[in-house]
Design a protein around this motif. Structure first.
Motif, mmCIF file in Angstrom:
data_model
loop_
_atom_site.group_PDB
_atom_site.id
_atom_site.type_symbol
_atom_site.label_atom_id
_atom_site.label_comp_id
_atom_site.label_asym_id
_atom_site.label_seq_id
_atom_site.Cartn_x
_atom_site.Cartn_y
_atom_site.Cartn_z
ATOM 1 N N UNK A 129 18.451 46.426 41.153
ATOM 2 C CA UNK A 129 19.105 46.081 39.904
ATOM 3 C C UNK A 129 18.583 46.926 38.756
ATOM 4 N N UNK A 130 19.434 47.196 37.795
ATOM 5 C CA UNK A 130 19.034 47.906 36.579
ATOM 6 C C UNK A 130 19.305 46.970 35.407
ATOM 7 N N UNK A 131 18.218 46.437 34.834
ATOM 8 C CA UNK A 131 18.365 45.493 33.719
ATOM 9 C C UNK A 131 16.997 45.303 33.067
ATOM 10 N N UNK A 132 16.986 45.049 31.778
ATOM 11 C CA UNK A 132 15.730 44.807 31.057
ATOM 12 C C UNK A 132 15.372 43.326 31.138
ATOM 13 N N UNK A 133 14.815 42.942 32.269
ATOM 14 C CA UNK A 133 14.476 41.544 32.511
ATOM 15 C C UNK A 133 12.960 41.375 32.584
ATOM 16 N N UNK A 134 12.447 40.200 32.278
ATOM 17 C CA UNK A 134 11.010 39.956 32.455
ATOM 18 C C UNK A 134 10.588 40.245 33.893
ATOM 19 N N UNK A 135 9.495 40.976 34.041
ATOM 20 C CA UNK A 135 9.005 41.306 35.373
ATOM 21 C C UNK A 135 9.630 42.543 35.981
ATOM 22 N N UNK A 136 10.563 43.185 35.277
ATOM 23 C CA UNK A 136 11.186 44.392 35.822
ATOM 24 C C UNK A 136 10.202 45.554 35.809
ATOM 25 N N UNK A 137 10.459 46.524 36.677
ATOM 26 C CA UNK A 137 9.599 47.696 36.841
ATOM 27 C C UNK A 137 10.203 48.843 36.038
#
Length: 202
Positions: A129-137
């Motif tokens: 996934x490509x998204x600015x979410x908490x815990x994203x790398x």
């Protein structure tokens, strides 16, 4: 000021003896949005040639609200020679932004996230996934698999919960301004170019 004509006029001189060339385009000119290599070629001949060189990444985008960014995503996927584009959700999408590139790009429809995930698992493709979410790398420091599906959410809400749950990883694009997010078309272009830099350049 006169508007510049795109493409080329009728073929000058003896016609080429090559089945890839389209007699109608040779006679009337070729004003399509294609690179010079494919001038006067039949559409099926262009697709067949692209199929010999397509890259091993797929692009998926959710379409629950008739997202206007999908056409732009398809156009960029064509430019970076993605294997396929997958539309998840509504079958109909706004093609204006594609600038007719969807005629040369394989586009597959999935009715929901479960169908996309089932297809990806059958092909042994990790879903990222490509998204600015908490815990994203951070995408900038991530190693992307050569074979993968890069999935983008609907403009606004981002990735749906079912897609998030199916992702092997969620990657974020670094931002430094006041906006919460960039649009899906821009995010897709950045992610595709990241794949290209890692697997297709040099």
């Amino acid at each position: 000021m006169d508007e510049l004509e795109v493409g080329v006029g009728p073929w000058s001189g003896p016609w080429p003896d090559d089945p890839r060339y389209d007699p109608e385009l040779l006679a009337n000119g070729d004003r399509r949005n294609v690179v010079d290599q494919y001038r006067y070629w039949r559409r099926d001949a262009v697709i067949a040639d692209l199929d010999l060189r397509r890259h091993d990444f797929h692009i998926a985008i959710e379409n629950w609200q008739h997202d206007f960014n999908i056409g732009s995503v398809v156009r960029t996927a064509n430019a970076f020679l993605a294997r396929e584009v997958h539309i998840v959700g509504r079958r109909r999408w706004n093609r204006r932004g594609a600038m007719v590139t969807d005629r040369y790009q394989h586009v597959r429809h999935h009715p929901d996230a479960a169908a996309l995930v089932s297809w990806a698992r059958g092909e042994d493709l990790p879903v990222l996934g490509i998204d600015n979410l908490p815990g994203s790398v951070p995408l900038e420091s991530a190693d992307l698999p050569r074979r993968c599906v890069l999935v983008f959410g609907q403009e606004g809400p981002g990735l749906s919960e079912p897609v998030r749950a199916a992702c092997e990883r969620v990657l974020s694009i670094a931002q430094y301004g006041s906006t919460r997010s960039i649009n899906a078309g821009a995010a897709a272009a950045i992610a595709m170019h990241t794949w290209i830099r890692q697997h297709a350049v040099g």
